[in-house]
Design a protein around this motif. Structure first.
Motif, PDB file in Angstrom:
ATOM      1  N   ARG A 120      21.172  10.025  18.320  1.00  0.00           N
ATOM      2  CA  ARG A 120      21.731  10.565  19.555  1.00  0.00           C
ATOM      3  C   ARG A 120      20.570  10.842  20.508  1.00  0.00           C
ATOM      4  O   ARG A 120      19.495  11.285  20.085  1.00  0.00           O
ATOM      5  N   VAL A 121      20.783  10.610  21.770  1.00  0.00           N
ATOM      6  CA  VAL A 121      19.754  10.903  22.764  1.00  0.00           C
ATOM      7  C   VAL A 121      19.609  12.416  22.895  1.00  0.00           C
ATOM      8  O   VAL A 121      20.592  13.143  23.055  1.00  0.00           O
ATOM      9  N   ASP A 122      18.377  12.888  22.803  1.00  0.00           N
ATOM     10  CA  ASP A 122      18.071  14.303  22.984  1.00  0.00           C
ATOM     11  C   ASP A 122      18.097  14.606  24.482  1.00  0.00           C
ATOM     12  O   ASP A 122      17.296  14.047  25.247  1.00  0.00           O
ATOM     13  N   PRO A 123      19.011  15.457  24.945  1.00  0.00           N
ATOM     14  CA  PRO A 123      19.099  15.728  26.381  1.00  0.00           C
ATOM     15  C   PRO A 123      17.865  16.397  26.958  1.00  0.00           C
ATOM     16  O   PRO A 123      17.682  16.432  28.182  1.00  0.00           O
ATOM     17  N   GLN A 124      16.987  16.916  26.095  1.00  0.00           N
ATOM     18  CA  GLN A 124      15.768  17.572  26.553  1.00  0.00           C
ATOM     19  C   GLN A 124      14.594  16.596  26.693  1.00  0.00           C
ATOM     20  O   GLN A 124      13.520  17.000  27.152  1.00  0.00           O
ATOM     21  N   VAL A 125      14.803  15.333  26.291  1.00  0.00           N
ATOM     22  CA  VAL A 125      13.713  14.360  26.284  1.00  0.00           C
ATOM     23  C   VAL A 125      14.171  13.071  26.970  1.00  0.00           C
ATOM     24  O   VAL A 125      15.205  12.516  26.591  1.00  0.00           O
ATOM     25  N   PRO A 126      13.447  12.569  27.963  1.00  0.00           N
ATOM     26  CA  PRO A 126      13.814  11.275  28.557  1.00  0.00           C
ATOM     27  C   PRO A 126      13.878  10.201  27.481  1.00  0.00           C
ATOM     28  O   PRO A 126      12.960  10.084  26.657  1.00  0.00           O
ATOM     29  N   VAL A 127      14.938   9.423  27.494  1.00  0.00           N
ATOM     30  CA  VAL A 127      15.118   8.431  26.427  1.00  0.00           C
ATOM     31  C   VAL A 127      13.971   7.436  26.403  1.00  0.00           C
ATOM     32  O   VAL A 127      13.577   6.939  25.337  1.00  0.00           O
ATOM     33  N   ALA A 128      13.387   7.142  27.545  1.00  0.00           N
ATOM     34  CA  ALA A 128      12.266   6.202  27.587  1.00  0.00           C
ATOM     35  C   ALA A 128      11.090   6.705  26.761  1.00  0.00           C
ATOM     36  O   ALA A 128      10.373   5.910  26.135  1.00  0.00           O
ATOM     37  N   GLU A 129      10.880   8.010  26.744  1.00  0.00           N
ATOM     38  CA  GLU A 129       9.770   8.562  25.968  1.00  0.00           C
ATOM     39  C   GLU A 129      10.026   8.424  24.467  1.00  0.00           C
ATOM     40  O   GLU A 129       9.113   8.089  23.698  1.00  0.00           O
ATOM     41  N   THR A 130      11.268   8.684  24.053  1.00  0.00           N
ATOM     42  CA  THR A 130      11.596   8.534  22.630  1.00  0.00           C
ATOM     43  C   THR A 130      11.472   7.079  22.205  1.00  0.00           C
ATOM     44  O   THR A 130      10.885   6.774  21.155  1.00  0.00           O
ATOM     45  N   VAL A 131      12.012   6.173  23.002  1.00  0.00           N
ATOM     46  CA  VAL A 131      11.960   4.750  22.660  1.00  0.00           C
ATOM     47  C   VAL A 131      10.523   4.244  22.678  1.00  0.00           C
ATOM     48  O   VAL A 131      10.142   3.384  21.870  1.00  0.00           O
ATOM     49  N   GLY A 132       9.693   4.794  23.558  1.00  0.00           N
ATOM     50  CA  GLY A 132       8.287   4.411  23.551  1.00  0.00           C
ATOM     51  C   GLY A 132       7.625   4.724  22.224  1.00  0.00           C
ATOM     52  O   GLY A 132       6.844   3.922  21.691  1.00  0.00           O
ATOM     53  N   ALA A 133       7.942   5.887  21.659  1.00  0.00           N
ATOM     54  CA  ALA A 133       7.402   6.246  20.341  1.00  0.00           C
ATOM     55  C   ALA A 133       7.982   5.357  19.250  1.00  0.00           C
ATOM     56  O   ALA A 133       7.279   5.002  18.285  1.00  0.00           O
ATOM     57  N   MET A 134       9.237   4.970  19.387  1.00  0.00           N
ATOM     58  CA  MET A 134       9.845   4.058  18.426  1.00  0.00           C
ATOM     59  C   MET A 134       9.170   2.692  18.471  1.00  0.00           C
ATOM     60  O   MET A 134       8.948   2.054  17.428  1.00  0.00           O
ATOM     61  N   ALA A 135       8.830   2.232  19.671  1.00  0.00           N
ATOM     62  CA  ALA A 135       8.174   0.931  19.815  1.00  0.00           C
ATOM     63  C   ALA A 135       6.820   0.920  19.116  1.00  0.00           C
ATOM     64  O   ALA A 135       6.377  -0.121  18.600  1.00  0.00           O
ATOM     65  N   GLU A 136       6.164   2.056  19.070  1.00  0.00           N
ATOM     66  CA  GLU A 136       4.882   2.135  18.365  1.00  0.00           C
ATOM     67  C   GLU A 136       5.060   1.882  16.870  1.00  0.00           C
ATOM     68  O   GLU A 136       4.156   1.353  16.206  1.00  0.00           O
ATOM     69  N   LEU A 137       6.218   2.237  16.338  1.00  0.00           N
ATOM     70  CA  LEU A 137       6.493   1.984  14.920  1.00  0.00           C
ATOM     71  C   LEU A 137       6.616   0.488  14.644  1.00  0.00           C
ATOM     72  O   LEU A 137       6.240   0.015  13.567  1.00  0.00           O
ATOM     73  N   VAL A 138       7.160  -0.257  15.609  1.00  0.00           N
ATOM     74  CA  VAL A 138       7.239  -1.711  15.465  1.00  0.00           C
ATOM     75  C   VAL A 138       5.826  -2.283  15.454  1.00  0.00           C
ATOM     76  O   VAL A 138       5.486  -3.118  14.604  1.00  0.00           O
ATOM     77  N   SER A 139       4.996  -1.840  16.370  1.00  0.00           N
ATOM     78  CA  SER A 139       3.614  -2.320  16.428  1.00  0.00           C
ATOM     79  C   SER A 139       2.852  -1.992  15.144  1.00  0.00           C
ATOM     80  O   SER A 139       1.983  -2.755  14.710  1.00  0.00           O
ATOM     81  N   ALA A 140       3.206  -0.857  14.536  1.00  0.00           N
ATOM     82  CA  ALA A 140       2.530  -0.432  13.306  1.00  0.00           C
ATOM     83  C   ALA A 140       3.080  -1.111  12.064  1.00  0.00           C
ATOM     84  O   ALA A 140       2.556  -0.902  10.958  1.00  0.00           O
ATOM     85  N   GLY A 141       4.133  -1.907  12.209  1.00  0.00           N
ATOM     86  CA  GLY A 141       4.706  -2.614  11.067  1.00  0.00           C
ATOM     87  C   GLY A 141       5.620  -1.776  10.197  1.00  0.00           C
ATOM     88  O   GLY A 141       5.989  -2.195   9.095  1.00  0.00           O
TER      89      GLY A 141
END
Length: 323
Positions: A120-141
């Motif tokens: 669920r999207v955290d209303p206290q955090v811009p979704v772009a910021e959360t997804v940016g951290a998720m994208a780092e997990l893809v880069s990290a394998g």
């Protein structure tokens, strides 16, 4: 098993397995029976198993991981709903994403998560910021593909602007047609796959519930669609669905799943069940192909506006119930 195509190049079985019910929402479950059901699903050609860190406070991920050990099944899990003994909350803070992922990997007993969803999207955090951290997990394998659950069209656009999104999860079934007005067209515009949860209307579309049993699970007890006059009207719709299914020689649940699959090659419903027999019945729906004439008849018998009750009155914010 027929195959479908989600976004970001992900090929999946037409039917996935929603695993929440093995740990919460529908009463007590037996781990041995659950493990046998998960393995039966895999042997039937189901390739995607959907869990979450919040289901059963981690129990579900451990169960799914153990049941699918040494298989090539795709495991999707989710973070963002945080359940503790004190209650339920949302956490999409970027600095916490990696820790949630690593904890899920440990419970699953896997080195990589195939699809990692923001639950669920955290209303206290811009979704772009959360997804940016998720994208780092893809880069990290640590993660292969990303997903998001119960996002608004605007949130989905913001997520896709940051990283490829393979799939968006949301409740969609013959009982709940609202997504066709907003998230479905936007997801298709963006090339994001559609993963309907509760595709059997929380059990109602199986035509196995009646006025006395419809609200016998925590997952339905507070849902207006299962109460009073709303339930009466919905059971009448289910009766019409059951009659058409009988004419086609299939179950009502199979007809409901076949209807979803007929909505496009980018749709993968994830019905859940704790019983192997029901899972196999659901998987067999992938072989049912409905033609234009059958779909037109079905739309007349059980139209989009024929159902009663608004799930949003209890599902938003959806942190205590829902997938």
């Amino acid at each position: 098993m027929r195959m479908q195509r989600l976004g970001d190049g992900v090929t999946v079985s037409a039917i996935g397995l929603g695993c929440m019910g093995f740990s919460q929402g529908y009463g007590a479950a037996d781990d041995a029976e659950s493990t046998a059901a998960i393995r039966a699903a895999y042997e039937a050609g189901i390739t995607v198993f959907d869990t979450a860190m919040s289901y059963g406070l981690g129990h579900n991920e451990r169960l799914v991981g153990q049941a699918l050990a040494e298989t090539d099944a795709l495991v999707a899990t989710k973070f963002g709903i945080v359940r503790t003994d004190a209650g339920v909350g949302l956490d999409g803070k970027p600095e916490n994403v990696r820790g949630y992922c690593e904890a899920s990997l440990a419970r699953l007993g896997r080195e990589v998560i195939d699809v990692y969803y923001l639950h669920r999207v955290d209303p206290q955090v811009p979704v772009a910021e959360t997804v940016g951290a998720m994208a780092e997990l893809v880069s990290a394998g640590k993660v292969r593909h990303l997903g998001i659950s119960e996002a608004s069209p605007e949130q989905l656009r913001a997520a896709v602007a940051v990283a490829p999104i393979a799939a968006v999860q949301f409740e969609w079934s013959m009982l709940w047609r609202e997504p066709e007005r907003d998230i479905v067209p936007v997801a298709r515009e963006l090339g994001v796959g559609l993963v309907p949860y509760s595709p059997l209307g929380r059990g109602l579309l199986t035509a196995t519930l009646d006025a006395g049993t419809a609200a016998d699970a925590d997952f339905r007890r507070h849902d207006p669609r299962f109460q009073g006059e709303h339930l009466d009207e919905n059971l009448a719709q289910v009766a019409a669905l059951r009659e058409m299914a009988a004419r086609l020689g299939i179950s009502a649940g199979q007809l409901a799943l076949a209807w979803l699959l007929a909505q496009g090659p980018d749709v993968m419903p994830i019905p859940g069940s704790r019983r192997a027999a029901r899972i196999l019945e659901n998987a067999a729906a992938a072989a049912v192909e409905l033609g234009a004439e059958e779909l037109a008849v079905l739309e007349k018998l059980v139209p989009a506006d024929g159902w009663s009750g608004d799930r949003t009155s209890f599902a938003v914010p959806s942190t205590t119930r829902g997938a």
